[in-house]
Design an enzyme around this catalytic site. Structure first.
Site, mmCIF file in Angstrom:
data_model
loop_
_atom_site.group_PDB
_atom_site.id
_atom_site.type_symbol
_atom_site.label_atom_id
_atom_site.label_comp_id
_atom_site.label_asym_id
_atom_site.label_seq_id
_atom_site.Cartn_x
_atom_site.Cartn_y
_atom_site.Cartn_z
ATOM 1 N N ARG A 49 0.787 -1.288 -0.045
ATOM 2 C CA ARG A 49 -0.079 -0.026 -0.041
ATOM 3 C C ARG A 49 0.780 1.236 0.127
ATOM 4 O O ARG A 49 0.561 2.248 -0.600
ATOM 5 C CB ARG A 49 -0.903 0.034 1.123
ATOM 6 C CG ARG A 49 -1.868 1.045 1.306
ATOM 7 C CD ARG A 49 -2.852 1.326 2.463
ATOM 8 N NE ARG A 49 -2.222 1.820 3.654
ATOM 9 C CZ ARG A 49 -2.010 1.135 4.670
ATOM 10 N NH1 ARG A 49 -2.331 -0.166 4.754
ATOM 11 N NH2 ARG A 49 -1.149 1.328 5.496
ATOM 12 N N TYR A 102 -15.912 17.649 -15.731
ATOM 13 C CA TYR A 102 -16.500 16.349 -15.459
ATOM 14 C C TYR A 102 -17.504 16.067 -14.326
ATOM 15 O O TYR A 102 -17.182 16.581 -13.158
ATOM 16 C CB TYR A 102 -15.258 15.435 -15.469
ATOM 17 C CG TYR A 102 -15.386 13.935 -15.047
ATOM 18 C CD1 TYR A 102 -16.627 13.219 -15.893
ATOM 19 C CD2 TYR A 102 -14.854 13.300 -13.968
ATOM 20 C CE1 TYR A 102 -16.741 11.898 -15.484
ATOM 21 C CE2 TYR A 102 -15.248 11.934 -13.777
ATOM 22 C CZ TYR A 102 -16.244 11.227 -14.547
ATOM 23 O OH TYR A 102 -16.623 9.883 -14.169
ATOM 24 N N ASP A 174 -6.468 18.811 -14.578
ATOM 25 C CA ASP A 174 -6.955 17.608 -15.206
ATOM 26 C C ASP A 174 -6.479 17.707 -16.647
ATOM 27 O O ASP A 174 -6.953 18.167 -17.482
ATOM 28 C CB ASP A 174 -8.429 17.324 -15.007
ATOM 29 C CG ASP A 174 -8.618 16.251 -15.532
ATOM 30 O OD1 ASP A 174 -8.036 15.352 -16.158
ATOM 31 O OD2 ASP A 174 -9.833 15.628 -15.038
ATOM 32 N N LYS A 199 -7.814 6.203 -19.284
ATOM 33 C CA LYS A 199 -8.294 6.699 -20.500
ATOM 34 C C LYS A 199 -6.858 6.478 -21.337
ATOM 35 O O LYS A 199 -6.427 5.505 -21.435
ATOM 36 C CB LYS A 199 -8.570 8.090 -20.289
ATOM 37 C CG LYS A 199 -9.714 8.270 -19.339
ATOM 38 C CD LYS A 199 -10.895 7.491 -19.410
ATOM 39 C CE LYS A 199 -11.831 8.032 -18.593
ATOM 40 N NZ LYS A 199 -11.739 7.989 -17.264
#
Length: 389
Positions: A49, A102, A174, A199
């Protein structure tokens, strides 16, 4: 900034780094935990982690591509956004966000602000008066999305950063729609860059992930601490697949853009096509800004179908090579109806203010042969035209 070209950085990430067996492609480290040399001696990696060699390799590659000092690979793009606001903001701090961002970003900021975690104001960042009024409220963070999703609005990042720095705020961009191949916001003055690596960076629609890249090393270290603290880091196998996808990012983006340009030209000839949103169009308000700060126009485009609701539904239903789905940036072409899909978390009033109409469709143009894509669009428009409104 790296002294190598972006395509070289993307391809060579991790190549020939294996010192155990001299594998050309780096191995994947799926272990969840690591042994300590001895009690009291903490190794470089102790628990996946907090750190994983495969994930770190991807973070380093993306940070180099964006010209940052360090990056944190997260389990999705929204997680990268949440990591930043969790690390930076308190109840009295303000985010200035675009009114047309978004839908998932809008939902996150709005929901957490309603809980009292921080404050948010959504403004048209292309409106100088609205932006100045928001900056006068002394925000801690200004969130930028350029080109925006789904209307492809373009913000002058360098000019905005100059204004924001005067009020002592930080800027996060972004960069998902363009990838680091076509835009590097840190070079334009931004402090942070976020991607949904789901993406274009991964590019095959088979991994969900994100990355948050910081301009300064101290910021990157603090974000890495918070990522471990709140459990936002991505899985090793996802990082391995994303690193594999990254190697073909540059040639994929070139073909995506070439296909998009062909489709854009075709759409301009269609009677059922209303307004088209793409910064390559000279009439687009952000065209000149895009020429200045981008290395290409990207392959995302949106348009309004100038017809009835029934015609829109028939058009979408008839398509064969544009799958009706959310997400974007994969090898396959997708079509989305933002009002009912990607931006359905926004109220009707918020959608209207952002300019998202029920007639709007968004295309993620893939890597299929453009002749086939155009033929598919053509037959779908023909079928839609036969529907009585």
């Amino acid at each position: 900034m790296s002294d190598k070209k972006p395509a070289t950085v993307a391809v060579r990430a991790g190549i020939c780094t294996d010192t155990q067996f001299n594998a050309v492609v780096p191995p994947i480290y799926l272990t969840s935990t690591y042994s300590f040399p001895q009690m009291g001696e903490v190794p470089q990696y102790d628990y996946s982690r907090s750190g994983n060699p495969t994930r770190n390799m991807l973070a380093e590659a993306l940070s180099e591509l964006e010209g940052g000092a360090g990056g944190i690979v997260t389990n999705c793009g929204t997680s990268a956004i949440n990591l930043l606001v969790s690390a930076l903001l308190g109840p009295d701090d303000l985010i200035v966000a675009p009114h047309d961002c978004y839908g998932g970003t809008y939902r996150l900021f709005d929901s957490r602000a309603r809980k009292g975690d921080f404050n948010v104001t959504f403004v048209d960042q292309g409106d100088p008066e609205a932006l100045s009024a928001a900056l006068a409220r002394n925000p801690k963070l200004v969130w930028v999305e350029t080109p925006s999703n789904p209307l492809l609005r373009v913000i002058d990042v360098a000019a905005l950063c100059e204004k924001v720095k005067k009020v002592g705020a930080l800027v996060a961009v972004d960069n998902t729609f363009l990838s680091p191949i076509l835009q590097q916001p840190i070079a334009l003055g931004a402090d942070f860059v976020v991607h949904s690596t789901t993406k274009y960076i991964n590019g095959h629609s088979d991994v969900v992930g994100g990355v948050l890249i910081a301009k300064e090393a101290e910021q990157a270290e603090e974000l890495a601490w918070w990522a471990n603290c709140i459990g936002a880091t991505g899985a090793a196998f996802d990082a391995y697949l994303t690193l594999r996808g990254l190697r073909t990012l540059a040639p994929r983006m070139k073909t995506h853009e070439e296909n998009s340009a062909r489709i854009l030209a075709y759409l301009q000839t269609q009677p059922l096509v209303g307004q088209i949103y793409h910064p390559s169009l000279t009439e687009h308000p952000g065209h000149e800004i895009a020429l200045k700060q981008q290395h290409g126009f990207g392959s995302m485009l949106s348009f309004e179908l100038d017809g009835s609701e029934q015609q829109l539904a028939e058009f979408v239903k008839t398509l064969k090579f544009f799958s009706l789905a959310e997400s974007l940036g994969g090898t396959e072409s997708l079509i989305a109806h933002p009002a009912s899909m990607t931006h359905r978390a926004m109220s009707d009033e918020a959608q209207a203010e952002a300019g998202i109409k029920p007639s709007l469709l968004r295309l993620s143009v893939g890597l299929e042969d453009p002749d086939d894509l155009i033929a598919d669009l053509d037959q779908a428009f023909t079928k839609a035209a036969e529907v009585k409104g």
